[in-house]
Design a protein around this motif. Structure first.
Motif, PDB file in Angstrom:
ATOM      1  N   TYR A   2       0.986   9.229  -6.075  1.00 44.03           N
ATOM      2  CA  TYR A   2       1.392  10.631  -5.925  1.00 44.03           C
ATOM      3  C   TYR A   2       2.447  11.026  -6.959  1.00 44.03           C
ATOM      4  O   TYR A   2       2.396  12.128  -7.513  1.00 44.03           O
ATOM      5  CB  TYR A   2       1.903  10.907  -4.507  1.00 44.03           C
ATOM      6  CG  TYR A   2       0.793  10.976  -3.498  1.00 44.03           C
ATOM      7  CD1 TYR A   2      -0.138  12.007  -3.537  1.00 44.03           C
ATOM      8  CD2 TYR A   2       0.656  10.007  -2.517  1.00 44.03           C
ATOM      9  CE1 TYR A   2      -1.173  12.075  -2.618  1.00 44.03           C
ATOM     10  CE2 TYR A   2      -0.380  10.055  -1.590  1.00 44.03           C
ATOM     11  CZ  TYR A   2      -1.284  11.102  -1.648  1.00 44.03           C
ATOM     12  OH  TYR A   2      -2.310  11.165  -0.740  1.00 44.03           O
ATOM     13  N   ASP A  61       0.828  -1.211   0.000  1.00 48.66           N
ATOM     14  CA  ASP A  61       0.000   0.000   0.000  1.00 48.66           C
ATOM     15  C   ASP A  61       0.858   1.256   0.000  1.00 48.66           C
ATOM     16  O   ASP A  61       0.545   2.229  -0.689  1.00 48.66           O
ATOM     17  CB  ASP A  61      -0.956   0.008   1.187  1.00 48.66           C
ATOM     18  CG  ASP A  61      -2.121  -0.943   1.004  1.00 48.66           C
ATOM     19  OD1 ASP A  61      -2.389  -1.340  -0.154  1.00 48.66           O
ATOM     20  OD2 ASP A  61      -2.759  -1.289   2.016  1.00 48.66           O
ATOM     21  N   GLN A  86       0.749   3.990  -2.956  1.00 49.10           N
ATOM     22  CA  GLN A  86       0.470   5.399  -2.681  1.00 49.10           C
ATOM     23  C   GLN A  86       1.591   6.285  -3.227  1.00 49.10           C
ATOM     24  O   GLN A  86       1.338   7.358  -3.786  1.00 49.10           O
ATOM     25  CB  GLN A  86       0.293   5.631  -1.173  1.00 49.10           C
ATOM     26  CG  GLN A  86      -0.994   5.080  -0.614  1.00 49.10           C
ATOM     27  CD  GLN A  86      -2.221   5.722  -1.246  1.00 49.10           C
ATOM     28  OE1 GLN A  86      -2.304   6.928  -1.409  1.00 49.10           O
ATOM     29  NE2 GLN A  86      -3.177   4.883  -1.622  1.00 49.10           N
ATOM     30  N   ASN A 117      -6.225  -0.116  -6.563  1.00 45.52           N
ATOM     31  CA  ASN A 117      -5.980  -0.178  -5.129  1.00 45.52           C
ATOM     32  C   ASN A 117      -7.292  -0.286  -4.395  1.00 45.52           C
ATOM     33  O   ASN A 117      -7.444  -0.669  -3.311  1.00 45.52           O
ATOM     34  CB  ASN A 117      -5.190   1.049  -4.680  1.00 45.52           C
ATOM     35  CG  ASN A 117      -4.427   0.806  -3.395  1.00 45.52           C
ATOM     36  OD1 ASN A 117      -4.218  -0.304  -2.994  1.00 45.52           O
ATOM     37  ND2 ASN A 117      -4.016   1.889  -2.784  1.00 45.52           N
TER      38      ASN A 117
END
Length: 130
Positions: free
Chosen positions: A96, A88, A92, A130
């Motif tokens: 970004y 995760d 992430q 996700n």
């Protein structure tokens, strides 16, 4: 298998390939001496050392894209077998990175370079997956 991560990873590889080939053809081709790998023809705007680092940095972007693509493909194929918290975090970071990169290319080129669209799609696919 997560088809969204797999698609995003494949797009990363394709974007890197197109980026390197088009950069060589459209930007660096006329800036190198025949038979040389690294461009070194100075101009009034760029010294040789600046041109050489621009060339290296250009291709670093492709290599980093391939690295992110390989991570996405690995996660797509084995997510259930890995540490979920760590995966995760990686996802992430990729989300970004792609979002900010897309915005940077969009603003920097006033939307005229299509790379921002592909970067955004990769980020969105990663969000959906996700």
């Amino acid at each position: 298998m997560n088809i969204y991560f797999l698609s995003a990873g494949i797009l990363c590889f394709l974007l890197g390939i197109v980026h390197s080939f088009l950069g060589e053809y459209l930007i660096f081709n006329d800036k190198r001496d025949k038979g040389k790998l690294v461009p070194s023809k100075e101009s009034s705007e760029l010294k040789e050392r600046h041109l050489r680092i621009l060339w290296a940095t250009w291709h670093l972007a492709s290599i980093f894209g391939w690295c992110i693509g390989s991570v996405l493909i690995k996660v797509a194929l084995t997510k259930n077998q890995q540490n979920i918290e760590f995966v995760d975090f990686i996802l992430q970071s990729i989300i970004y990175t792609m979002g900010i990169s897309s915005l940077l290319v969009l603003v920097g080129t006033k939307g005229k370079h299509p790379g921002w669209i592909v970067l955004l799609i990769i980020g969105i696919l990663t969000i959906i997956g996700n």
